[in-house]
Structures are given as structure tokens and as C-alpha cells.
Design a protein around this motif. Sequence first.
Motif, PDB file in Angstrom:
ATOM      1  N   THR A 196     -25.752  -1.474 -55.220  1.00 42.75           N
ATOM      2  CA  THR A 196     -24.373  -1.149 -54.734  1.00 42.75           C
ATOM      3  C   THR A 196     -23.553  -1.427 -55.870  1.00 42.75           C
ATOM      4  OG1 THR A 196     -24.147  -3.644 -54.213  1.00 42.75           O
ATOM      5  CG2 THR A 196     -25.243  -2.416 -52.688  1.00 42.75           C
ATOM      6  N   GLU A 197     -22.090  -1.322 -55.661  1.00 47.83           N
ATOM      7  CA  GLU A 197     -21.166  -1.517 -56.631  1.00 47.83           C
ATOM      8  C   GLU A 197     -20.936  -3.093 -57.277  1.00 47.83           C
ATOM      9  OE1 GLU A 197     -16.999  -1.986 -53.665  1.00 47.83           O
ATOM     10  OE2 GLU A 197     -17.794   0.183 -54.519  1.00 47.83           O
ATOM     11  N   SER A 198     -21.510  -3.969 -56.214  1.00 45.37           N
ATOM     12  CA  SER A 198     -21.436  -5.255 -56.757  1.00 45.37           C
ATOM     13  C   SER A 198     -23.035  -5.990 -57.162  1.00 45.37           C
ATOM     14  CB  SER A 198     -20.702  -5.992 -55.463  1.00 45.37           C
ATOM     15  OG  SER A 198     -21.500  -5.966 -54.308  1.00 45.37           O
ATOM     16  N   ARG A 210     -24.431  -6.432 -47.514  1.00 40.04           N
ATOM     17  CA  ARG A 210     -24.277  -7.855 -47.961  1.00 40.04           C
ATOM     18  C   ARG A 210     -24.364  -9.120 -46.777  1.00 40.04           C
ATOM     19  NH1 ARG A 210     -18.820  -8.628 -51.209  1.00 40.04           N
ATOM     20  NH2 ARG A 210     -20.246  -9.783 -52.413  1.00 40.04           N
ATOM     21  N   ASP A 231     -24.091  -2.644 -43.539  1.00 38.53           N
ATOM     22  CA  ASP A 231     -23.890  -3.925 -44.238  1.00 38.53           C
ATOM     23  C   ASP A 231     -24.894  -4.398 -45.218  1.00 38.53           C
ATOM     24  OD1 ASP A 231     -23.009  -6.509 -44.769  1.00 38.53           O
ATOM     25  OD2 ASP A 231     -22.996  -7.081 -42.864  1.00 38.53           O
ATOM     26  N   ALA A 247     -26.110   3.258 -46.280  1.00 34.63           N
ATOM     27  CA  ALA A 247     -24.707   2.921 -45.830  1.00 34.63           C
ATOM     28  C   ALA A 247     -25.028   1.930 -44.724  1.00 34.63           C
ATOM     29  CB  ALA A 247     -24.001   3.948 -45.038  1.00 34.63           C
ATOM     30  N   MET A 297     -20.303  -0.141 -46.411  1.00 32.62           N
ATOM     31  CA  MET A 297     -20.718  -0.285 -47.930  1.00 32.62           C
ATOM     32  C   MET A 297     -21.716   0.856 -48.042  1.00 32.62           C
ATOM     33  SD  MET A 297     -22.293  -3.386 -50.121  1.00 32.62           S
ATOM     34  CE  MET A 297     -20.820  -3.802 -51.319  1.00 32.62           C
ATOM     35  N   GLN A 298     -22.114   1.455 -49.306  1.00 37.24           N
ATOM     36  CA  GLN A 298     -22.972   2.242 -49.690  1.00 37.24           C
ATOM     37  C   GLN A 298     -23.579   1.797 -51.061  1.00 37.24           C
ATOM     38  OE1 GLN A 298     -21.553   6.113 -49.914  1.00 37.24           O
ATOM     39  NE2 GLN A 298     -20.912   6.489 -47.755  1.00 37.24           N
ATOM     40  N   TYR A 313     -28.802 -10.487 -51.878  1.00 36.27           N
ATOM     41  CA  TYR A 313     -27.769  -9.409 -52.253  1.00 36.27           C
ATOM     42  C   TYR A 313     -26.826  -9.695 -53.490  1.00 36.27           C
ATOM     43  CZ  TYR A 313     -24.233 -12.159 -49.506  1.00 36.27           C
ATOM     44  OH  TYR A 313     -23.553 -13.357 -48.773  1.00 36.27           O
ATOM     45  N   ASP A 314     -26.110  -8.868 -54.102  1.00 39.43           N
ATOM     46  CA  ASP A 314     -25.317  -9.155 -55.372  1.00 39.43           C
ATOM     47  C   ASP A 314     -26.250  -9.604 -56.550  1.00 39.43           C
ATOM     48  OD1 ASP A 314     -23.205  -8.337 -53.891  1.00 39.43           O
ATOM     49  OD2 ASP A 314     -22.297 -10.233 -53.534  1.00 39.43           O
TER      50      ASP A 314
END
Length: 81
Positions: free
Chosen positions: A19-21, A44, A42, A40, A1-2, A67-68
Motif C-alpha cells: 500500500t502507499e503506507s 489497515r 480496509d 481494495a 484504500m488500495q 499493516y504498515d
Amino acid sequence: MQGKIAGINEKLNRIIIQTESGYTFGIGNTEYMKLNQLIAGDLRSNSAEILTNLSAGDDFVLDIEAYDCSKEVALVLLNGD
């Protein structure tokens, strides 16, 4: 993940990565971090992770605490006591 570095609190060694999430919040050595650097690994996780700063070309350890997250929550974590 980036993701990209979206906030740095050098005084408390805290960082948020977009991040994208959502946003990932962690604690680590922020001495060489800069806004918008690409990260780059992990992003999450709920533990210490070895991540790669693709912009600087080096690895670093980040103790991921959340995260998220939404932007608002990430900023509270970044700047909170």
C-alpha cells in the motif's frame, strides 16, 4: 484504500499487499490470488476484512495480522513458520 499483491505463500495461505503506507500481511484463501492484482478495502485493520480483488472482480476474506510493515518485515511474516 488500495494496494497490490506483492507476495503470496500458497502453502501457508499468506499474502502481503503493498500500500502507499507500507505492507499489509494477512492470512486467507490464496488459491485464486496472483501477484500485482489490485486490492481494495480496509487494509489497515487488525481483524478479518472483506476485501475486493479489483483485478479479478470478486470479494474475499483476509484475516489481517499486521499493516504498515516494512518490506523486510512483510517478507519475514509471509515466509516465517
